[in-house]
Design a protein around this motif. Structure first.
Motif, PDB file in Angstrom:
ATOM      1  N   PHE A   1     -52.633 -57.335   2.170  1.00 59.45           N
ATOM      2  CA  PHE A   1     -53.312 -56.188   2.760  1.00 59.45           C
ATOM      3  C   PHE A   1     -54.805 -56.481   2.747  1.00 59.45           C
ATOM      4  O   PHE A   1     -55.366 -56.769   1.693  1.00 59.45           O
ATOM      5  N   ALA A   2     -55.449 -56.403   3.922  1.00 57.66           N
ATOM      6  CA  ALA A   2     -56.839 -56.851   4.037  1.00 57.66           C
ATOM      7  C   ALA A   2     -57.750 -55.764   4.576  1.00 57.66           C
ATOM      8  O   ALA A   2     -57.339 -54.896   5.350  1.00 57.66           O
ATOM      9  N   ALA A   3     -59.014 -55.859   4.160  1.00 57.94           N
ATOM     10  CA  ALA A   3     -60.139 -55.196   4.827  1.00 57.94           C
ATOM     11  C   ALA A   3     -60.697 -56.242   5.776  1.00 57.94           C
ATOM     12  O   ALA A   3     -61.345 -57.201   5.343  1.00 57.94           O
ATOM     13  N   PHE A   4     -60.426 -56.075   7.079  1.00 53.94           N
ATOM     14  CA  PHE A   4     -60.561 -57.181   8.019  1.00 53.94           C
ATOM     15  C   PHE A   4     -61.762 -57.025   8.939  1.00 53.94           C
ATOM     16  O   PHE A   4     -61.846 -56.091   9.729  1.00 53.94           O
ATOM     17  N   GLN A   5     -62.684 -57.954   8.795  1.00 48.83           N
ATOM     18  CA  GLN A   5     -63.769 -58.230   9.726  1.00 48.83           C
ATOM     19  C   GLN A   5     -64.161 -59.662   9.434  1.00 48.83           C
ATOM     20  O   GLN A   5     -63.406 -60.381   8.771  1.00 48.83           O
ATOM     21  N   LYS A   6     -65.302 -60.147   9.900  1.00 51.47           N
ATOM     22  CA  LYS A   6     -65.698 -61.519   9.599  1.00 51.47           C
ATOM     23  C   LYS A   6     -65.807 -61.732   8.089  1.00 51.47           C
ATOM     24  O   LYS A   6     -65.289 -62.703   7.542  1.00 51.47           O
ATOM     25  N   ASP A   7     -66.486 -60.832   7.401  1.00 53.18           N
ATOM     26  CA  ASP A   7     -66.579 -60.883   5.937  1.00 53.18           C
ATOM     27  C   ASP A   7     -65.423 -60.080   5.353  1.00 53.18           C
ATOM     28  O   ASP A   7     -65.590 -58.941   4.912  1.00 53.18           O
ATOM     29  N   TYR A   8     -64.247 -60.667   5.333  1.00 56.00           N
ATOM     30  CA  TYR A   8     -63.066 -59.919   4.927  1.00 56.00           C
ATOM     31  C   TYR A   8     -62.785 -60.091   3.433  1.00 56.00           C
ATOM     32  O   TYR A   8     -63.319 -60.972   2.740  1.00 56.00           O
ATOM     33  N   GLY A   9     -61.913 -59.240   2.960  1.00 59.07           N
ATOM     34  CA  GLY A   9     -61.368 -59.359   1.611  1.00 59.07           C
ATOM     35  C   GLY A   9     -59.930 -58.890   1.640  1.00 59.07           C
ATOM     36  O   GLY A   9     -59.538 -58.106   2.509  1.00 59.07           O
TER      37      GLY A   9
ATOM     38  N   LYS B   1     -53.291 -51.522  -2.392  1.00 57.15           N
ATOM     39  CA  LYS B   1     -54.140 -50.419  -1.949  1.00 57.15           C
ATOM     40  C   LYS B   1     -55.577 -50.899  -1.799  1.00 57.15           C
ATOM     41  O   LYS B   1     -56.054 -51.733  -2.582  1.00 57.15           O
ATOM     42  N   ILE B   2     -56.262 -50.366  -0.777  1.00 48.98           N
ATOM     43  CA  ILE B   2     -57.692 -50.618  -0.592  1.00 48.98           C
ATOM     44  C   ILE B   2     -58.387 -49.286  -0.375  1.00 48.98           C
ATOM     45  O   ILE B   2     -57.964 -48.475   0.448  1.00 48.98           O
ATOM     46  N   ASP B   3     -59.467 -49.050  -1.126  1.00 46.14           N
ATOM     47  CA  ASP B   3     -60.320 -47.882  -0.953  1.00 46.14           C
ATOM     48  C   ASP B   3     -61.605 -48.308  -0.245  1.00 46.14           C
ATOM     49  O   ASP B   3     -62.246 -49.290  -0.651  1.00 46.14           O
ATOM     50  N   PHE B   4     -61.989 -47.559   0.794  1.00 48.06           N
ATOM     51  CA  PHE B   4     -63.198 -47.848   1.565  1.00 48.06           C
ATOM     52  C   PHE B   4     -64.221 -46.735   1.357  1.00 48.06           C
ATOM     53  O   PHE B   4     -63.883 -45.552   1.425  1.00 48.06           O
ATOM     54  N   ASP B   5     -65.459 -47.125   1.133  1.00 52.26           N
ATOM     55  CA  ASP B   5     -66.562 -46.176   0.981  1.00 52.26           C
ATOM     56  C   ASP B   5     -67.626 -46.502   2.021  1.00 52.26           C
ATOM     57  O   ASP B   5     -68.317 -47.515   1.925  1.00 52.26           O
TER      58      ASP B   5
ATOM     59  N   MET C   1     -66.578 -55.411  15.784  1.00 60.39           N
ATOM     60  CA  MET C   1     -65.837 -54.158  15.638  1.00 60.39           C
ATOM     61  C   MET C   1     -65.850 -53.746  14.173  1.00 60.39           C
ATOM     62  O   MET C   1     -66.163 -54.541  13.282  1.00 60.39           O
ATOM     63  N   GLY C   2     -65.536 -52.469  13.949  1.00 62.32           N
ATOM     64  CA  GLY C   2     -65.503 -51.969  12.592  1.00 62.32           C
ATOM     65  C   GLY C   2     -64.360 -52.564  11.788  1.00 62.32           C
ATOM     66  O   GLY C   2     -63.418 -53.150  12.335  1.00 62.32           O
ATOM     67  N   TYR C   3     -64.451 -52.427  10.472  1.00 62.06           N
ATOM     68  CA  TYR C   3     -63.406 -52.961   9.590  1.00 62.06           C
ATOM     69  C   TYR C   3     -62.061 -52.317   9.893  1.00 62.06           C
ATOM     70  O   TYR C   3     -61.968 -51.145  10.263  1.00 62.06           O
ATOM     71  N   ARG C   4     -61.022 -53.115   9.724  1.00 58.50           N
ATOM     72  CA  ARG C   4     -59.647 -52.698   9.989  1.00 58.50           C
ATOM     73  C   ARG C   4     -58.794 -52.792   8.734  1.00 58.50           C
ATOM     74  O   ARG C   4     -58.958 -53.703   7.919  1.00 58.50           O
ATOM     75  N   PHE C   5     -57.869 -51.838   8.581  1.00 61.64           N
ATOM     76  CA  PHE C   5     -56.723 -52.069   7.713  1.00 61.64           C
ATOM     77  C   PHE C   5     -55.897 -53.173   8.361  1.00 61.64           C
ATOM     78  O   PHE C   5     -55.640 -53.133   9.567  1.00 61.64           O
ATOM     79  N   ALA C   6     -55.452 -54.157   7.583  1.00 62.69           N
ATOM     80  CA  ALA C   6     -54.718 -55.273   8.180  1.00 62.69           C
ATOM     81  C   ALA C   6     -53.561 -55.697   7.293  1.00 62.69           C
ATOM     82  O   ALA C   6     -53.750 -56.030   6.117  1.00 62.69           O
ATOM     83  N   LEU C   7     -52.354 -55.687   7.859  1.00 65.63           N
ATOM     84  CA  LEU C   7     -51.149 -56.175   7.196  1.00 65.63           C
ATOM     85  C   LEU C   7     -50.900 -57.594   7.699  1.00 65.63           C
ATOM     86  O   LEU C   7     -50.897 -57.830   8.907  1.00 65.63           O
ATOM     87  N   PHE C   8     -50.671 -58.524   6.780  1.00 65.08           N
ATOM     88  CA  PHE C   8     -50.610 -59.917   7.232  1.00 65.08           C
ATOM     89  C   PHE C   8     -49.694 -60.767   6.372  1.00 65.08           C
ATOM     90  O   PHE C   8     -49.399 -60.465   5.212  1.00 65.08           O
ATOM     91  N   THR C   9     -49.267 -61.874   6.967  1.00 59.89           N
ATOM     92  CA  THR C   9     -48.674 -62.998   6.249  1.00 59.89           C
ATOM     93  C   THR C   9     -48.975 -64.256   7.043  1.00 59.89           C
ATOM     94  O   THR C   9     -49.030 -64.222   8.274  1.00 59.89           O
ATOM     95  N   TYR C  10     -49.214 -65.356   6.351  1.00 60.61           N
ATOM     96  CA  TYR C  10     -49.383 -66.631   7.045  1.00 60.61           C
ATOM     97  C   TYR C  10     -48.938 -67.783   6.140  1.00 60.61           C
ATOM     98  O   TYR C  10     -48.844 -67.633   4.921  1.00 60.61           O
ATOM     99  N   ALA C  11     -48.635 -68.892   6.813  1.00 64.98           N
ATOM    100  CA  ALA C  11     -48.138 -70.072   6.111  1.00 64.98           C
ATOM    101  C   ALA C  11     -49.211 -71.138   6.054  1.00 64.98           C
ATOM    102  O   ALA C  11     -49.925 -71.358   7.037  1.00 64.98           O
ATOM    103  N   THR C  12     -49.317 -71.811   4.917  1.00 60.67           N
ATOM    104  CA  THR C  12     -50.243 -72.939   4.795  1.00 60.67           C
ATOM    105  C   THR C  12     -49.501 -74.274   4.703  1.00 60.67           C
ATOM    106  O   THR C  12     -50.120 -75.330   4.839  1.00 60.67           O
ATOM    107  N   SER C  13     -48.177 -74.230   4.487  1.00 60.21           N
ATOM    108  CA  SER C  13     -47.407 -75.471   4.314  1.00 60.21           C
ATOM    109  C   SER C  13     -46.303 -75.641   5.341  1.00 60.21           C
ATOM    110  O   SER C  13     -46.229 -76.650   6.032  1.00 60.21           O
TER     111      SER C  13
END
Length: 508
Positions: free
Chosen positions: A395-403, A442-446, A482-494
């Motif tokens: 679960f991400a806070a998604f923009q260029k500077d994401y977490g 969970k992510i809280d945004f202020d 664009m503004g920050y997004r709630f983001a649900l994700f999965t990705y593979a590295t291998s």
């Protein structure tokens, strides 16, 4: 997302507060058809693209449709071969209604083309698509009284080009000229122009052509301009109509059934994005007058309407619809439709890893919704039983500077991790061993007063929440635009083939 209108004693007229929606809805284009308003907005790299929103009072809005599923299918749109279209997808659109048909014009920086979409049913479609092999910046459509169709566009020097009567192509031999050279100069001297005039919206009212644009003088704020002329290609005179300290600007005007006028503009508001404001427009000597004493009121009388909608821009989802996602969701770039499903496991959205990615920005099938202010919180439940070695999900806070807070699987072991990418690269701040296959994040945004901080949590029992990692200092960057997004994700590295099942998304 918005501040609730406050009813007066007589329980008829209501007040509203600006911003009307504290969420990312940039470049609004608004029309009225009967007693219903429709609005389109910028989509960038999200799909389905170009949302259509509906309202009866200009204050409460819901997403009712999108103009297209995907705009193109090149490497930029599919995140292939190291390419992307972050911040370069479809930009400011122009929404119009003429003789039973709805029209949307939009340009894309990633394809270098301009598109005209047409439909007779704006809420259900289908849409016909026509393509111009050139990008026309910030265009605005006008259907004139004599049957001619024009498109006003560009920055600094505002230009007009004529379309065919059916608005499907550029008219051969039609009008094509600069009509307002150096349009910014009504707000500042040439040497003081920062952002040249752009964001055109054209309207024809009582025999005048009005062209609204914005400019951004150096050491000042975004400023709303208007130019007018009796002829589409005549001599235009211009003036500043709004120079609010908040920099709120860019948009057109729209009337109500009872003949009042309003404008929908947007305000740069830090990492939550560009948020819409509504203000009354009055008329003096044929010139529009915006707001109150040249500024935007924080509280004002709302346009009267006997119909109401609940805001439906961001929404919780239990993923119980087996046919389609709710209209509040958008995919980051083009979705890979072979690798997500609502029906493989009813009650969940399953996302499967169909490509190898080295970080979150490269991942396909990131599922997003807008965040909103002044504060919001989102949580997800996920089943990670089918993750493979090298997979990352969460679960991400998604923009260029994401977490993000999520799970990494390495050598058969799963770890809860918090990753912060605000330094320009992903940094794992904290990890915690995980011994079960169900997890809650969970992510809280202020966003208060542009504090722009995000806090990350996990739970193994859906009741007790543990904060993890550090605070993400969010930043609105033009990389994504664009503004920050709630983001649900999965990705593979291998290796590909692993998947994650998201049980729900709940927002507060």
């Amino acid at each position: 997302m918005n501040k609730r209108p406050i009813k007066t004693v007589d329980n008829v007229q209501q007040f509203f507060e600006n911003p009307i929606l504290w969420t990312d809805i940039p470049d609004p284009s608004v029309i009225r058809v009967g007693d219903t308003y429709y609005m389109s907005s910028t989509t960038m790299h999200m799909n389905p693209g170009l949302p259509i929103m509906k309202s009866y009072d200009l204050i409460h809005w819901e997403i009712v449709n999108y103009v297209y599923d995907i705009l193109a299918e090149n490497d930029e749109q599919t995140l292939s071969n190291g390419k992307n279209e972050y911040g370069k997808g479809s930009w400011a659109s122009s929404l119009r209604y003429h003789k039973g048909t709805f029209y949307v014009a939009v340009g894309s920086l990633s394809t270098g083309k301009t598109y005209i979409f047409q439909t007779e049913n704006i809420e259900k479609g289908p849409w016909k698509r026509f393509v111009f092999d050139r990008y026309y910046h910030d265009m605005s459509l006008l259907f004139d009284d004599d049957g001619r169709v024009f498109m006003v566009y560009d920055s600094r020097d505002i230009k007009v080009i004529e379309l065919t009567a059916d608005a499907t192509a550029i008219k051969e031999g039609g009008l094509n000229k600069t009509i307002i050279p150096e349009a910014s100069l009504v707000a500042s001297k040439k040497e003081d122009v920062g952002l040249p005039a752009e964001g055109a919206h054209i309207h024809k009212i009582n025999g005048y052509y009005y062209i609204f644009t914005i400019t951004w003088p150096k050491n000042a704020q975004r400023t709303q301009l208007v130019h007018r002329s009796k002829k589409i290609d005549g001599d235009y005179e211009g003036r500043v109509v709004l120079k609010d300290q908040s920099g709120t600007a860019q948009g057109g005007i729209v009337d109500t059934v009872d003949g009042n006028w309003y404008s929908m503009l947007f305000r740069d508001s830090g990492s939550v994005g560009r948020i819409p404001c509504v203000l009354a427009v009055t008329w003096e000597d044929g010139w529009p007058v915006f707001g109150e004493n040249g500024s935007i009121p924080e509280r004002a009388l709302a346009p009267i309407s006997h119909k109401k909608l609940n805001n439906h821009i961001v929404k919780s989802d239990e993923f119980n619809n087996l046919i389609s996602l709710d209209g509040v969701w958008q995919w980051n770039h083009n979705p890979d439709n072979m690798n997500w499903s609502l029906s493989e496991r009813p009650g969940y959205v399953r996302i499967r890893n169909g490509k190898i990615s080295s970080n979150l920005e490269e991942a396909r099938n990131i599922l997003t919704q807008r965040t909103f202010g002044p504060e919001c919180s989102g949580m997800v439940a996920l089943d990670i039983t089918n993750m493979k070695d090298g997979d990352v999900a969460g679960f991400a806070a998604f923009q260029k500077d994401y977490g993000y807070v999520g799970v990494q699987m390495k050598q058969g072991k799963k770890m809860i991790v918090m990753v912060n990418a605000s330094s320009g690269k992903e940094e794992e701040i904290e990890h915690v061993p995980l011994s079960q296959d169900t997890l809650y994040l969970k992510i809280d945004f202020d966003f208060k007063q542009k504090t722009d901080k995000a806090y990350f949590f996990y739970s193994v029992d859906e009741t007790n929440w543990i904060r993890i990692g550090n605070v993400l200092q969010m930043s609105y960057k033009l990389d994504h635009f664009m503004g920050y997004r709630f983001a649900l994700f999965t990705y593979a590295t291998s290796s590909t083939g692993g998947c994650v099942d998201f049980d729900y998304f709940r927002v507060n």
